[in-house]
Design a protein around this motif. Structure first.
Motif, short mmCIF file in Angstrom:
data_model
loop_
_atom_site.label_atom_id
_atom_site.label_comp_id
_atom_site.label_asym_id
_atom_site.label_seq_id
_atom_site.Cartn_x
_atom_site.Cartn_y
_atom_site.Cartn_z
N PHE A 78 35.39 37.76 33.91
CA PHE A 78 35.80 37.50 35.29
C PHE A 78 36.87 38.48 35.75
N ARG A 79 37.81 38.82 34.88
CA ARG A 79 38.93 39.69 35.25
C ARG A 79 38.72 41.12 34.79
N GLU A 80 37.53 41.45 34.40
CA GLU A 80 37.26 42.80 33.89
C GLU A 80 37.38 43.82 35.03
N GLY A 81 38.10 44.87 34.80
CA GLY A 81 38.28 45.93 35.79
C GLY A 81 39.38 45.66 36.80
N LEU A 82 40.08 44.54 36.70
CA LEU A 82 41.17 44.22 37.62
C LEU A 82 42.51 44.57 36.98
N SER A 83 43.44 44.96 37.81
CA SER A 83 44.79 45.21 37.30
C SER A 83 45.78 44.47 38.20
N LYS A 84 46.90 44.12 37.64
CA LYS A 84 47.92 43.38 38.36
C LYS A 84 48.80 44.36 39.14
N VAL A 85 49.03 44.04 40.40
CA VAL A 85 49.83 44.89 41.27
C VAL A 85 51.08 44.11 41.66
N ASN A 86 52.23 44.69 41.40
CA ASN A 86 53.50 44.09 41.80
C ASN A 86 54.03 44.80 43.03
N LYS A 87 54.41 44.05 44.05
CA LYS A 87 55.01 44.63 45.24
C LYS A 87 56.51 44.42 45.20
#
Length: 95
Positions: A78-87
């Protein structure tokens, strides 16, 4: 083996008995079929009763701290290819 005996008794022997007995003894057919059904289910329940040393029903004896997170989480993709973005407060994105 009990299944084969039950089927042969209720389908062959009991029907032969129904044809062979006089009319006033026709209730004997139903008595034998119902009695054999009761015996079949009692025997089946007795043969398949749960036992105390069944390995499929035993719980693991380790502590919860010993369980690794890899054992708890599944890999579904489900989370494959996603990265966490911090603002940040200024609106800039940090990767």
């Amino acid at each position: 083996m009990p299944v084969i005996c039950y089927v042969y008794f209720t389908r062959i022997i009991a029907i032969l008995l129904q044809v062979a007995v006089p009319f006033q003894w026709q209730w004997l057919y139903q008595l034998l079929v119902e009695g054999s059904t009761l015996a079949f289910f009692v025997l089946t329940g007795y043969k398949f009763q749960p036992t105390g040393d069944n390995p499929y029903l035993q719980l693991p004896q380790e502590d919860e701290e010993d369980v690794q997170m890899e054992q708890v989480m599944t890999n579904s993709g489900f989370r494959e290819g996603l990265s966490k973005v911090n603002k940040t407060a200024s609106g800039r994105e940090l990767l």
